[in-house]
Design an enzyme around this catalytic site. Sequence first.
Site, short mmCIF file in Angstrom:
data_model
loop_
_atom_site.label_atom_id
_atom_site.label_comp_id
_atom_site.label_asym_id
_atom_site.label_seq_id
_atom_site.Cartn_x
_atom_site.Cartn_y
_atom_site.Cartn_z
N CYS A 1 -13.19 1.29 -17.40
CA CYS A 1 -12.72 0.11 -18.13
C CYS A 1 -11.24 0.23 -18.49
CB CYS A 1 -13.61 -0.13 -19.33
SG CYS A 1 -13.55 -1.81 -19.90
N GLU B 1 -21.18 5.40 -19.72
CA GLU B 1 -21.44 6.29 -20.88
C GLU B 1 -22.20 5.58 -21.99
OE1 GLU B 1 -18.72 4.72 -20.30
OE2 GLU B 1 -17.72 4.17 -22.16
N HIS C 1 -19.15 0.55 -18.23
CA HIS C 1 -19.25 1.73 -19.11
C HIS C 1 -20.55 2.50 -18.87
CE1 HIS C 1 -16.08 0.92 -22.21
NE2 HIS C 1 -16.19 -0.30 -21.74
N1 LIG Z 1 -14.07 -1.82 -22.84
C1 LIG Z 1 -12.81 -1.68 -22.53
O1 LIG Z 1 -12.33 -0.58 -22.22
C2 LIG Z 1 -11.99 -2.90 -22.66
C3 LIG Z 1 -10.61 -2.81 -22.09
C4 LIG Z 1 -9.66 -3.69 -22.89
N2 LIG Z 1 -10.02 -5.06 -22.78
C5 LIG Z 1 -8.23 -3.47 -22.42
O2 LIG Z 1 -7.65 -4.29 -21.82
O3 LIG Z 1 -7.70 -2.46 -22.67
#
Ligand SMILES: NC(=O)CC[C@H](N)C(=O)O
Length: 199
Positions: free
Chosen positions: A78, A171, A169
């Site tokens: 992410c 995790e 995610h």
């Molecule tokens: N769950 C996440 O890691 C979201 C990422 C977050 N929206 C970002 O741009 O950094």
Amino acid sequence: MKIGVLAMQGAYREHLKILSSLGVDTIDVRYEEDIDDIDGLIIPGGESTTMGKLIKALGLFDKLKTRIEDNMPVWGTCAGMILLAKNIVNEDYNHLAVMDINVVRNAYGRQLGSFETKAPVKDIGEDIDMVFIRAPYIESVGKNVEVLSTVDGNIVAAQEENMLVTSFHPELTDDFRLHKYFINIVAKSINDINCIVAL
Ligand SMILES: NC(=O)CC[C@H](N)C(=O)O
């Protein structure tokens, strides 16, 4: 074999817990010297702009970039994916800029873009649990990047040699197959077949 988890901010504790439960030595990476001590690194989800500022402010940026460019395995989940991308389509900056992917930040919308699904990931499984939280996706990839998974036509997992990224995610689920897949990338990179785990 020792795997670090970047522990500036975000969901790093969950990754550390899963790696330990799989029998891997771990270290929470907070200082530049921690990076000397690891065979692979997970960059967790969280807030990419905050994490990007912290790795610079705390002096980790240069060594992180160098070790990744020198082939240390890294997995960005992410926000971690955003940190690794060479290009963030909807921002005018980038961070470590090591992986040849064009990433759309907050691609599913800022607040309402959180959802769960199951989808196939190449070489890993047909029904991988995926939790998306204000996630990015990959709009397009460079020629050396392999697409591992798409959801609704958007790329959500990819690999370029030592670099693995997922929009979602793992995790935050009970499905540890992506962690095992990454452990095997690290095991192969240090030529330690004893550390290979079954998916
Ligand atoms: N769950 C996440 O890691 C979201 C990422 C977050 N929206 C970002 O741009 O950094």
